[in-house]
Design a protein around this motif. Sequence first.
Motif: not given
Lengths: 353, 287, 352
Positions: C152-153, C156-159, C255-256, C325-330
Amino acid sequence: MDLTVRGVVRRFGAVTALAGVDLTVAEGELLTILGPSGSGKTTLLKVVAGFEIPDEGTVHLGTADVTMAPPRSRDVGMVFQNYALFPHLTVAQNVAFPLEMRRLPKPERTQRVAEALALVELTDYGHRLPRQLSGGQQQRVALARAIVFKPRLLLLDEPFGALDRKLRESMQLEVRRLQRRLRLTTLFITHDQEEALILSDRIAVMSAALIEQVGTPAEVYARPATRFVADFVGESNLLDGIATEGHGAEVSGLGRVQAGASTGAPGARATLLLRPEALRVGAEAAALPNRASARILETVFLGLSVKLRLQVEGGPEMLARLPLRPSAPLPVTEGEVVPLGFATEDVHVIRHG
Amino acid sequence: MSSATADRRRADPARARERMLVMLALPALLLLGVIFIWPLLRLLSMSVADGTLDQFEKAALDDLYVMVLYESMEIAVLVTVICLALAYPVAAWLAQAGRTGFILGMFFLLLPFWTSILVRTYAWMVLLGRNGVINRTLRDWGWIEFPLPLLHNLTGVLIGIVHVMLPYMVIPIYAALLRIDPDLRRAAEGLGAPAWRAFLRVTLPLSLPGVFAGCALVFVITLGFFITPALLGGGQVMMIAMLIEQQVREFLDWNFAAALATVLLAATLVIYAALAKLTGGQGHGAR
Amino acid sequence: MSIKTTRRAVLGAGLAAATLPLPAIAQSSVPKPDRIVVNASGGAMANLFRRTYNAEFEKRHGIRVVDTSPVDFGKLRAMVESGNVEWSVTELGGQDFVRAKNMNLLEPLDLSIIDLSKYPAAVRDTHAFPSSVYSTVMAYRTDVFRDGSHPKGWAEFWDVRRFPGPRSLRNHPVDNLEFALLADGVEPDKLYPIDIDRALRKMTELRPHISVWWTTGAQPAQLLVDREVVLASGWNGRFYDIAKRGAPVAVEWQGGSAKQNAFGIPRGAPHLHWANQFLQVMTTPELQAVYATELAYPGLHPDTVNFVAEDIKPHLPTTPANLEKQFWLGVDWWTENGQRAQEAWNRWMLRR
């Protein structure tokens, strides 16, 4: 080494290229296979070289059965119709090729190449590429390459076809001279009967997948075994008639023709051969046993001789060849009716098969 | 030159023939000129559009581009070698196959050209993947325990490119082999050469012009691949054309893209010339 | 930008396109061409586009819409610069609309025709029409990570110890640098300006576990279906599509990287009035809802959700629970630094 071909048959689908061929070439002999294209002579050559495996029959070199042996182990030198020189190799490399394949040491290789090139008088041409040579020179390279490894048998596949007449004649003599000198057992393929007569120890005449006759050039010329041989070798007058008693035959227009040998059972069909040079015209004809008169249709001047086309009254058209002396005028003129005659012993009887 | 001589020259049938051939070739040459040479010159001019050689400096001094260019060359060489090894036997077979065999062989050989590059590439993904047809089959047969890494690496890229490039190698070699007089092989065998020595000493050297043409084609065309290495390489393989495409499409930096393309072109020409010098000497001598 | 009071009737709630009321404004003063050209994505999307916006435009105005594809920034630039513009309206891929505007390739939108009054202020723009939202999200195989046991995020994808298995990310710096920074503990609102070196250092950790770096949008979905990988980043609509067709694949919104798709009018485009009218048709929430339902790419008209079935909403990036849950791409940062980031990325990819 001598070559023996026995009962060789080769079929390609429905076509029979060789229908049971027997042939022997004695050691040191030059035997010519003479025949028109499609007679099977090239297939026979391929069977001997090992490029074709016969369906039936055997091929022996000396005592060894080589029927199934691959070409490389037969020790047979071959000169191809178009020479088949390796275009990317120099003359010397071409000639060295069979020695290289036999893993001869380099010094010996070099020496034998030099000898072979000397033999064909191309000593200074070793470094050239084939395409830098004339046709005759290329042919001599091909010959050198075929003999440099002292083959058991030399095969020549119509090698003179591409040369002009003058070059052809000198090459023919050169090949003959070399073959004699090296005592090479040689099988020579040609469709040119003149070439065959000049070069051969013996000639085998082929027609329709079979050998019709084997004999010396003189035999084949003078006493052809079949009508085909008579017609194919040299010029001929073939007379069809009915055999009579006492070595004679009834031929329309000529009456009873007297032959030198039996013409067969009386009443049977008989074919008589008369070479053009056996015909006599004019005063000479009167003394001969076979006589007729004919109109001269055409005269062809040939230098040493003159060829006449004659129409026998009520009979066949015939060819005559009369010798000429440079000082003498032409003995006849076209349109003239002349007596004609020929000797009994010049009439050759062709057996019917 | 007097006008009489000129007339005679014009009437010379050999010259007339030559003139006619030039005329016939003209449309193709013009077309090439318009659709190839002209854009090429535009491209070259774009690379120096800002009046400096800065773009080239960047391409030549940045180790990124030098390394990718080098790697692209490596891949192109590998593809060429593999294609050559695979194509020669095919060409040799085609050269002696009958009509039916030839048509059949050509059909399979040219099959890749009838499908779009994307379809073809996805087909390879289906075949080569970890759970693809090949790995599944080998596992079912018990030949392997873990899937072979056939995709998303250099192997996958090589397989994909070789598949497309094979005809470019087969056809020139086939043409060269066809031009060799079959009597030459017979002569070699008759003179005592086993088949393999006849091949090495006669057939192979005489087919070198075809081999060279095939190698040059495959090498040069492979350098321009970008879709196949991107998809089958899974990021493990980077080729110069991919970077050029990036500059063109994503950053619209056409000047730099032009400089990169020019460097690629120059490198290609240098290698081509070297190859020609190396094999051309004896290869083109044959018939 | 000022919000203009609309002179148009508020759109009715009728669902069928056929019953949509015509805008009240009189248009007879502007001559009608017999056709306009609209350039947009090809493939399955083109079909849907034709069925919704094109059909509605043709019905309302009686002008035929010719659709072309693909979306090609280079072609847009070439067209505008040569003064030979064929498209009246074009889609602008990815983050290109900022660049297009900066390079002066776009006409300003006529906001007296295009009614953006209900749109969130953040997405309103003078030159780019915000057509839809999509998001680069994490997807996983539901048969490998059962009952919510998936990462979830991005931390954790990195784990890879807790969540083993091969992964796939895009062979491109966009999104990935953000993901890496999130995994490294950077707050979503502190992502920009991106610390490229830090992001790549974090990427290096995960690198051995990325078995495929994908290039085309179809790849990550296919990689999951083929079990080439168990985790992948990708565009939410692609995962929605395969999940709809029964693949054991689901999306984690945490984290999308959300971003908007845009449409614009090329500078010097033919039939300017009708180009603006076309974009106005695209604001229709009922049609945007069809889009959202079929592709999971919702439009930005806030009423769109009213026309989407409840069971579709969890799959949309704009659903409030997902959006937070997401962020807006810069986009601005990428417009400025894209080439530099790409070179750093290439260099990093080349290092093995």
